[in-house]
Each structure stands twice: as structure tokens, then as C-alpha cells.
Scaffold this active site. Structure first.
Site, PDB file in Angstrom:
ATOM      1  N   ARG A 111     -17.442  67.955 -21.957  1.00 45.06           N
ATOM      2  CA  ARG A 111     -17.413  69.418 -21.877  1.00 45.06           C
ATOM      3  C   ARG A 111     -16.090  69.909 -21.265  1.00 45.06           C
ATOM      4  O   ARG A 111     -15.572  70.974 -21.613  1.00 45.06           O
ATOM      5  CB  ARG A 111     -18.603  69.837 -21.010  1.00 45.06           C
ATOM      6  CG  ARG A 111     -18.640  71.271 -20.648  1.00 45.06           C
ATOM      7  CD  ARG A 111     -19.818  71.513 -19.733  1.00 45.06           C
ATOM      8  NE  ARG A 111     -19.960  72.921 -19.452  1.00 45.06           N
ATOM      9  CZ  ARG A 111     -20.935  73.425 -18.724  1.00 45.06           C
ATOM     10  NH1 ARG A 111     -21.865  72.629 -18.229  1.00 45.06           N
ATOM     11  NH2 ARG A 111     -21.000  74.709 -18.488  1.00 45.06           N
ATOM     12  N   ASN A 162     -20.789  68.651  -7.171  1.00 49.85           N
ATOM     13  CA  ASN A 162     -21.707  68.382  -8.284  1.00 49.85           C
ATOM     14  C   ASN A 162     -21.025  68.347  -9.650  1.00 49.85           C
ATOM     15  O   ASN A 162     -21.593  67.801 -10.597  1.00 49.85           O
ATOM     16  CB  ASN A 162     -22.891  69.354  -8.275  1.00 49.85           C
ATOM     17  CG  ASN A 162     -22.479  70.801  -8.460  1.00 49.85           C
ATOM     18  OD1 ASN A 162     -21.327  71.149  -8.217  1.00 49.85           O
ATOM     19  ND2 ASN A 162     -23.399  71.627  -8.887  1.00 49.85           N
ATOM     20  N   THR A 188     -14.889  66.147  -1.029  1.00 49.19           N
ATOM     21  CA  THR A 188     -14.664  64.786  -0.517  1.00 49.19           C
ATOM     22  C   THR A 188     -15.486  63.796  -1.346  1.00 49.19           C
ATOM     23  O   THR A 188     -14.932  62.807  -1.844  1.00 49.19           O
ATOM     24  CB  THR A 188     -14.987  64.731   0.981  1.00 49.19           C
ATOM     25  OG1 THR A 188     -14.025  65.566   1.638  1.00 49.19           O
ATOM     26  CG2 THR A 188     -14.900  63.319   1.522  1.00 49.19           C
ATOM     27  N   GLU A 258     -17.837  81.361  -6.789  1.00 48.24           N
ATOM     28  CA  GLU A 258     -19.131  81.074  -7.406  1.00 48.24           C
ATOM     29  C   GLU A 258     -19.911  80.258  -6.388  1.00 48.24           C
ATOM     30  O   GLU A 258     -19.486  79.167  -6.004  1.00 48.24           O
ATOM     31  CB  GLU A 258     -18.948  80.287  -8.712  1.00 48.24           C
ATOM     32  CG  GLU A 258     -18.172  81.027  -9.791  1.00 48.24           C
ATOM     33  CD  GLU A 258     -18.829  82.312 -10.285  1.00 48.24           C
ATOM     34  OE1 GLU A 258     -20.054  82.488 -10.063  1.00 48.24           O
ATOM     35  OE2 GLU A 258     -18.115  83.147 -10.863  1.00 48.24           O
ATOM     36  N   CYS A 292     -26.017  74.699  -9.385  1.00 46.13           N
ATOM     37  CA  CYS A 292     -26.200  76.069  -8.878  1.00 46.13           C
ATOM     38  C   CYS A 292     -27.150  76.834  -9.779  1.00 46.13           C
ATOM     39  O   CYS A 292     -27.910  77.680  -9.317  1.00 46.13           O
ATOM     40  CB  CYS A 292     -24.860  76.776  -8.797  1.00 46.13           C
ATOM     41  SG  CYS A 292     -24.001  76.864 -10.358  1.00 46.13           S
TER      42      CYS A 292
HETATM   43  P1  NAP Z   1     -19.679  73.030  -0.081  1.00 45.57           P
HETATM   44  O1  NAP Z   1     -20.148  72.175   1.008  1.00 45.57           O
HETATM   45  O2  NAP Z   1     -19.570  74.489   0.159  1.00 45.57           O
HETATM   46  O3  NAP Z   1     -18.234  72.436  -0.505  1.00 45.57           O
HETATM   47  C1  NAP Z   1     -17.508  72.973  -1.568  1.00 45.57           C
HETATM   48  C2  NAP Z   1     -16.043  72.685  -1.368  1.00 45.57           C
HETATM   49  O4  NAP Z   1     -15.558  73.399  -0.233  1.00 45.57           O
HETATM   50  C3  NAP Z   1     -15.727  71.220  -1.100  1.00 45.57           C
HETATM   51  O5  NAP Z   1     -14.502  70.896  -1.691  1.00 45.57           O
HETATM   52  C4  NAP Z   1     -15.611  71.197   0.419  1.00 45.57           C
HETATM   53  O6  NAP Z   1     -14.844  70.130   0.892  1.00 45.57           O
HETATM   54  C5  NAP Z   1     -14.907  72.504   0.644  1.00 45.57           C
HETATM   55  N1  NAP Z   1     -15.018  73.033   2.009  1.00 45.57           N
HETATM   56  C6  NAP Z   1     -15.937  72.731   2.956  1.00 45.57           C
HETATM   57  N2  NAP Z   1     -15.676  73.459   4.074  1.00 45.57           N
HETATM   58  C7  NAP Z   1     -14.589  74.211   3.817  1.00 45.57           C
HETATM   59  C8  NAP Z   1     -13.843  75.176   4.558  1.00 45.57           C
HETATM   60  N3  NAP Z   1     -14.147  75.519   5.819  1.00 45.57           N
HETATM   61  N4  NAP Z   1     -12.771  75.771   3.977  1.00 45.57           N
HETATM   62  C9  NAP Z   1     -12.428  75.459   2.717  1.00 45.57           C
HETATM   63  N5  NAP Z   1     -13.092  74.549   1.960  1.00 45.57           N
HETATM   64  C10 NAP Z   1     -14.172  73.949   2.504  1.00 45.57           C
HETATM   65  O7  NAP Z   1     -20.570  72.872  -1.387  1.00 45.57           O
HETATM   66  P2  NAP Z   1     -21.066  71.540  -2.100  1.00 45.57           P
HETATM   67  O8  NAP Z   1     -22.061  70.892  -1.217  1.00 45.57           O
HETATM   68  O9  NAP Z   1     -19.902  70.740  -2.580  1.00 45.57           O
HETATM   69  O10 NAP Z   1     -21.788  72.138  -3.410  1.00 45.57           O
HETATM   70  C11 NAP Z   1     -23.104  72.568  -3.374  1.00 45.57           C
HETATM   71  C12 NAP Z   1     -23.201  74.079  -3.260  1.00 45.57           C
HETATM   72  O11 NAP Z   1     -22.325  74.693  -4.181  1.00 45.57           O
HETATM   73  C13 NAP Z   1     -24.574  74.613  -3.620  1.00 45.57           C
HETATM   74  O12 NAP Z   1     -24.910  75.661  -2.741  1.00 45.57           O
HETATM   75  C14 NAP Z   1     -24.403  75.151  -5.022  1.00 45.57           C
HETATM   76  O13 NAP Z   1     -25.305  76.146  -5.385  1.00 45.57           O
HETATM   77  C15 NAP Z   1     -23.007  75.634  -4.980  1.00 45.57           C
HETATM   78  N6  NAP Z   1     -22.425  75.643  -6.325  1.00 45.57           N
HETATM   79  C16 NAP Z   1     -22.274  76.827  -6.945  1.00 45.57           C
HETATM   80  C17 NAP Z   1     -21.759  76.874  -8.229  1.00 45.57           C
HETATM   81  C18 NAP Z   1     -21.611  78.168  -8.975  1.00 45.57           C
HETATM   82  O14 NAP Z   1     -20.892  78.176  -9.962  1.00 45.57           O
HETATM   83  N7  NAP Z   1     -22.239  79.247  -8.572  1.00 45.57           N
HETATM   84  C19 NAP Z   1     -21.367  75.691  -8.851  1.00 45.57           C
HETATM   85  C20 NAP Z   1     -21.521  74.489  -8.171  1.00 45.57           C
HETATM   86  C21 NAP Z   1     -22.041  74.479  -6.898  1.00 45.57           C
HETATM   87  P3  NAP Z   1     -15.589  68.818   1.502  1.00 45.57           P
HETATM   88  O15 NAP Z   1     -16.288  68.189   0.343  1.00 45.57           O
HETATM   89  O16 NAP Z   1     -14.454  68.023   2.039  1.00 45.57           O
HETATM   90  O17 NAP Z   1     -16.519  69.319   2.558  1.00 45.57           O
HETATM   91  O1  G3H Z   2     -23.591  73.941 -10.360  1.00 47.61           O
HETATM   92  C1  G3H Z   2     -23.101  74.912 -10.894  1.00 47.61           C
HETATM   93  C2  G3H Z   2     -22.584  74.887 -12.236  1.00 47.61           C
HETATM   94  O2  G3H Z   2     -21.753  75.990 -12.475  1.00 47.61           O
HETATM   95  C3  G3H Z   2     -23.751  74.842 -13.194  1.00 47.61           C
HETATM   96  O3  G3H Z   2     -23.327  74.553 -14.459  1.00 47.61           O
HETATM   97  O4  G3H Z   2     -25.383  75.199 -15.695  1.00 47.61           O
HETATM   98  O5  G3H Z   2     -23.621  73.849 -16.776  1.00 47.61           O
HETATM   99  O6  G3H Z   2     -25.038  72.859 -14.992  1.00 47.61           O
HETATM  100  P1  G3H Z   2     -24.418  74.083 -15.533  1.00 47.61           P
END
Ligand code: NAP
Ligand code: G3H
Length: 484
Positions: A111, A162, A188, A258, A292
Site C-alpha cells: 500500500r 503501528n 522507537t 492524526e 486508530c
Molecule cells: P505515541 O506514543 O504517541 O508515539 C507516536 C510517536 O511520537 C512516536 O514516534 C514517539 O516516539 C513519538 N513521541 C513520543 N513522545 C514524544 C514527544 N514528547 N514529542 C515528540 N514525539 C514524541 O503513539 P504510538 O503508541 O506510537 O501509537 C499509538 C497511538 O497512535 C494510538 O493512540 C492510535 O490511535 C494513534 N494513531 C492514530 C492514527 C491516526 O491516523 N489517527 C494512526 C496511527 C496511530 P517513541 O516511539 O520514541 O516514543
Molecule cells: O492506525 C491508524 C491508521 O491511520 C489506520 O489505517 O485504517 O488503513 O488501518 P487503516
């Protein structure tokens, strides 16, 4: 192209076209979440290393912006071709590093190649406009404006675990087509996959300095990155808590975010319950619910709830559970903290009287697909995002109650409405406070040229190929004044 992944390898970062190793801090050990084996090491970049990456991006941006758009597009097409060529290798790394089942990992890479091709094509059609001659009332001087789109400068892209390849590339490619340079900070857990993706961009011909990567813990280098004086735009995908924190840090730098979601599937009496159950189960449990856009609650009219739940249960029990290299849908979660959090939500629902239909079995970070009936609004599972394979069913009296519960969420990413009645479908869709409503399908992102956005705590700004290119560029207006 790639060195074989091996446990003691220290992965470097792409800075100014070179693979850079930092001497400042010791490398960070990366473990595969499925069996906790060591996958490799990544750099923990210091502030000086980050400065070097931003300076390289700043220095390279102007020339890149002056590169003809057709040449930029050609380079991106080449990168997409390479992505396709190395699909299996990148998918294998992804699968080990973030415990993504191998079919989903391949689909992520495939994709992403499609996304880059499409972005290269779309970028060629982002044009300016001429806004016609006019003048202020009472003044003679007529004027018209020529509006072009120009890049913003240096884009800081921060991606989540993810989709470390897809959600990195879906920031990098539009930024590049718009004429920006990029500093990418991958998650990370997922860094190694994102670094391989960066190697694809380098090998495809992105000039030195135009794409740079920095790795290290977000909690340590995040603030320094987002507040860096050379950042012109931040594109962030991740959790709502980190997103809100970043929004407070960046001041007047434009942001695209997002974030999390709590997508509801509203099921009416006249829905096709077989198709509804199929879509809900695939929407809720694929990649173990770590999306998400996963379906995160079902709001079903009481009169059809028993029938729907029986179908859901049958399908959930048929899901294959196992290790990421196997042909399964549910794999171990990204880390123990994530699995503990999901367990907390399950335990809270059980304590407060929800009816467990299947699941609630755990082996390390592997949570078996869990389905609850009779979840009520006093339970955390009704409101919090588990990011794991657990689905609450909430029974509702009528559509109004469904809309009310759906809209009471702090999140506003997507919703689904299942019904055969087109009027009901549109009426409900119009009242849902979310970025996107799917009629008779699970919630999901894409196709990638559709707008993708969250409202309330689910984000700000709009992604999607053309929308992302527009977000990462701005109008530049030249006004021509004509003497009468
Ligand atoms: P996360 O913990 O918020 O981390 C996302 C990114 O931010 C990682 O690269 C992380 O680095 C970095 N980060 C952490 N603390 C930071 C800070 N203080 N300043 C700048 N960057 C920082 O999220 P995740 O656990 O990877 O992903 C899961 C979450 O993302 C879920 O809540 C999900 O719903 C959301 N999500 C939303 C979407 C959407 O399109 N709406 C898509 C995917 C995921 P490290 O890994 O080094 O901590
Ligand atoms: O996790 C967040 C992604 O933007 C969701 O994409 O619906 O293609 O899995 P997806």
C-alpha cells in the site's frame, strides 16, 4: 539491497545522504514484541546530531524545491518501484519488529508503494490560480492576483509504531512532492523498518539532505525536535496525549495531527447482520486492534442485539491467534505496558458487570480476542481506546441513543452506520461528530486519496494525498496593479 537483519546490528540514521552513527549516547536495544528476542540496536541521537539533521534539511531544501516537478515525480516513482521490489524483505522486518502478522505487513508495504506512486502523479497537478481583476470600492486601480503554491521549508514527520513504514511514507512523499525537505523521527518500536524505508528513498535518488532520519526516545528528544528553530511544519501521527503535548510546545508552527479514536459501529434493526458482523470483526481485531480506525465499540439496537452478538461471537472465536510469521490475525501486542492496559479495561468491565462472551485469556503480551456484551456507559471500555483486541457491545434503545453515546466520546475519528435504509444512514451520518462516516462498512482509512481527518481529540488538519500536499505547501500571492 539490505544487510540481513541481525541481533547485534547497530542501525544508523540517514543524515545528509550518509548513514550516521552518534557517539554521544549508547544505542537503544530493540526487541521483537512477540517473543522478546533482540532485533537490533538504534541510535539515540543527541541534540547536536538533531541539529546536524535539521541543518542538512535546511541546506538541501531550496535546490530540491527548484528541481522540476516532473523530475521529483520520477524520483518518487523510482522509490515506489523499489518499495515493491523489496516488499517481502521490508515486510519480514516489520513483522518481527512490531509483531504484525505477515499478511498485514506485506499489505502495509504494498500500500505504501501505491501511495508513493499516486503522490508522484498527484503532485504534478497541484497548480496555482489567477484571481480575477477587481478593486476596492471608490478606487480606480484595478488589480488581479497570481497565486502559486510554494513549499513550507523543513517538515518534521513523527510516525507511530503501528504503521512505521506507511505512516512515515505518507508524510514523507507528499512533503517531498510539495518541495519540502524532511526530518523523519520514526517510532522507537518500528525504527528499523522506517530506516529501511529511508534507504529505499535514498537508493531511489532523493538527493542528500532532502530526507533525514533521527532516532531516539520521543520522551527524550521529542521536545527538542518539535521546538527546533529550523522546523517549518510538524506532521504527527500518534496518541492523543503526545499530540496534545506537542501542540503546547510548537507555538506558531503549523501542525497536522492524526491521533487516537474510539470509532463506533451503529447497527440498526434493518442491517444485513451477516455482513455487519463480518465487517465489525475484521474492523475491530485486525492487527490485534492496534489501529486508530479500529471499530472500538458496537452500538446495536436491542431488538437485533442477540442475533448480531451470536454472529460476532462465532466470528471472533474463529480468529486465528499466534505469532506474526504465522497465518493469523491476532498477534502479541507491541509491549507489556500496552497489554497491561488492555487487561485493566477488561478487568474494569468484568468488575462492573459486563458479560464476557469470549477471550480474556493472556499469554505474555498476547491477548486473545475478547468480546463483551452488556457494556454500560459507566465502564471505561465504553470510552477509552484499548488499542488491543477487545470489543464492547453496548445495547441501545434507538438510533438517537446511539448518536448520543457516539458523540459523547472525547474522540471524533470515524464511525460506521449499518442499515439498509438510505435515509436513516444519511440522517445519522449527518449528526455524527467525526471526520468520516462509513455507510455499511467498517471504519478504515483510505483509499489514500480520500480525505482522512479526526475532529475533537482525534486530530487537526486533513491528510490524504492531495490534502497532505496542500497542507505542506502554502499559497504565494503576487498582486498585479493596473493603472486605468
Ligand atoms: P505515541 O506514543 O504517541 O508515539 C507516536 C510517536 O511520537 C512516536 O514516534 C514517539 O516516539 C513519538 N513521541 C513520543 N513522545 C514524544 C514527544 N514528547 N514529542 C515528540 N514525539 C514524541 O503513539 P504510538 O503508541 O506510537 O501509537 C499509538 C497511538 O497512535 C494510538 O493512540 C492510535 O490511535 C494513534 N494513531 C492514530 C492514527 C491516526 O491516523 N489517527 C494512526 C496511527 C496511530 P517513541 O516511539 O520514541 O516514543
Ligand atoms: O492506525 C491508524 C491508521 O491511520 C489506520 O489505517 O485504517 O488503513 O488501518 P487503516
Amino acid at each position: 539491497m539490505f544487510e540481513q537483519i541481525h541481533a547485534n546490528h547497530v542501525y544508523r540514521c540517514l543524515v545528509n545522504g550518509q548513514w550516521k552513527e552518534t557517539s554521544a549516547h549508547s544505542p537503544i536495544e530493540i526487541f521483537g514484541p512477540a517473543d522478546h528476542t533482540q532485533v537490533g540496536f538504534i541510535q539515540s541521537f543527541s541534540k547536536d546530531d538533531v541539529d546536524e539533521a535539521f541543518q542538512a534539511a535546511k541546506a538541501a531544501q531550496k535546490k530540491w524545491a527548484e528541481t522540476p516537478i516532473s523530475v521529483r515525480a520520477q524520483i518518487l516513482h523510482r522509490c515506489a518501484d523499489l518499495m515493491e521490489e523489496y516488499e517481502d524483505e521490508i515486510a519480514a522486518i516489520l513483522s518481527v519488529e512490531i509483531s504484525k502478522d505477515i499478511a498485514s505487513a506485506k499489505s502495509e508495504v504494498h500500500r505504501t508503494a501505491d501511495f508513493i506512486h499516486f503522490t508522484a502523479d498527484e503532485g504534478k497537478h497541484i497548480e496555482g490560480e489567477m484571481v480575477g481583476a477587481d478593486h476596492f470600492p471608490g478606487f480606480n486601480k484595478r488589480r488581479f492576483s497570481i497565486v502559486t503554491r510554494v513549499p513550507l521549508g523543513v517538515v518534521l514527520a513523527i510516525s507511530p509504531f503501528n504503521y512505521p513504514v506507511n505512516l512515515s511514507a505518507s508524510k514523507v512523499a507528499p512533503a517531498l512532492m510539495a518541495g519540502n525537505s524532511v526530518v523523519l523521527k520514526p517510532p522507537t518500536s518500528g525504527s528499523i523498518s522506517a530506516l529501511y524505508m529511508s534507504e529505499i528513498f535514498r537508493a531511489g535518488g532523493i538527493p542528500d539532505g532532502v530526507l533525514n532520519t533521527v532516532t531516539g526516545l520521543g520522551s527524550e528528544i521529542g521536545d527538542y525536535l518539535v521546538k527546533h528553530p529550523l522546523v517549518d511544519f510538524v506532521s504527527f501521527t500518534g496518541s492523543t496525549s503526545v499530540g496534545k503535548h506537542i501542540a503546547k510546545q510548537v507555538g506558531m508552527i503549523p501542525l497536522l495531527m492524526e491521533l487516537g479514536g474510539k470509532d463506533a459501529a451503529i447497527v440498526l434493526e434493518d442491517a444485513d447482520l451477516d455482513e455487519t458482523a463480518r465487517d465489525i470483526v475484521s474492523g475491530a481485531y485486525s492487527y490485534s486492534g492496534q489501529r486508530c480506525t479500529a471499530v472500538k465499540r458496537v452500538l446495536v439496537i436491542d431488538s437485533v442485539a442477540d442475533e448480531l452478538i451470536a454472529k460476532l461471537k462465532e466470528k471472533v472465536e474463529a480468529l486465528k491467534v499466534g505469532m506474526p510469521h504465522e497465518d493469523v490475525q491476532v498477534t502479541p501486542l507491541i509491549n507489556t505496558k500496552a497489554a497491561d492496559f488492555v487487561q485493566e479495561l477488561i478487568d474494569d468491565a468484568l468488575t462492573k458487570g459486563a458479560e464476557l462472551l469470549c477471550g480474556n485469556k493472556r499469554e505474555g503480551n498476547l491477548i486473545y480476542p475478547t468480546l463483551f456484551d452488556k457494556v454500560t456507559t459507566d465502564m471505561r471500555l465504553a470510552w477509552e481506546e484499548p488499542f488491543g483486541p477487545v470489543l464492547p457491545v453496548i445495547r441501545i434503545k434507538n438510533a438517537e441513543e446511539g448518536i448520543d453515546i457516539a458523540n459523547r466520546s472525547e474522540y471524533g475519528l470515524q464511525s460506521s452506520v449499518f442499515t439498509k435504509n438510505i435515509d436513516s444512514a444519511f440522517n445519522i451520518a449527518n449528526q455524527l461528530d467525526v471526520g468520516t462516516v462509513h455507510l455499511n462498512n467498517k471504519t478504515e482509512r483510505g483509499p489514500d486519496h480520500f480525505p482522512f481527518l479526526g475532529v475533537k481529540s482525534s486530530g487537526m488538519g486533513t491528510q490524504g494525498i492531495r490534502y497532505s500536499i496542500e497542507a505542506m505547501s502554502r499559497p504565494k500571492v503576487i498582486v498585479v496593479n493596473l493603472e486605468k
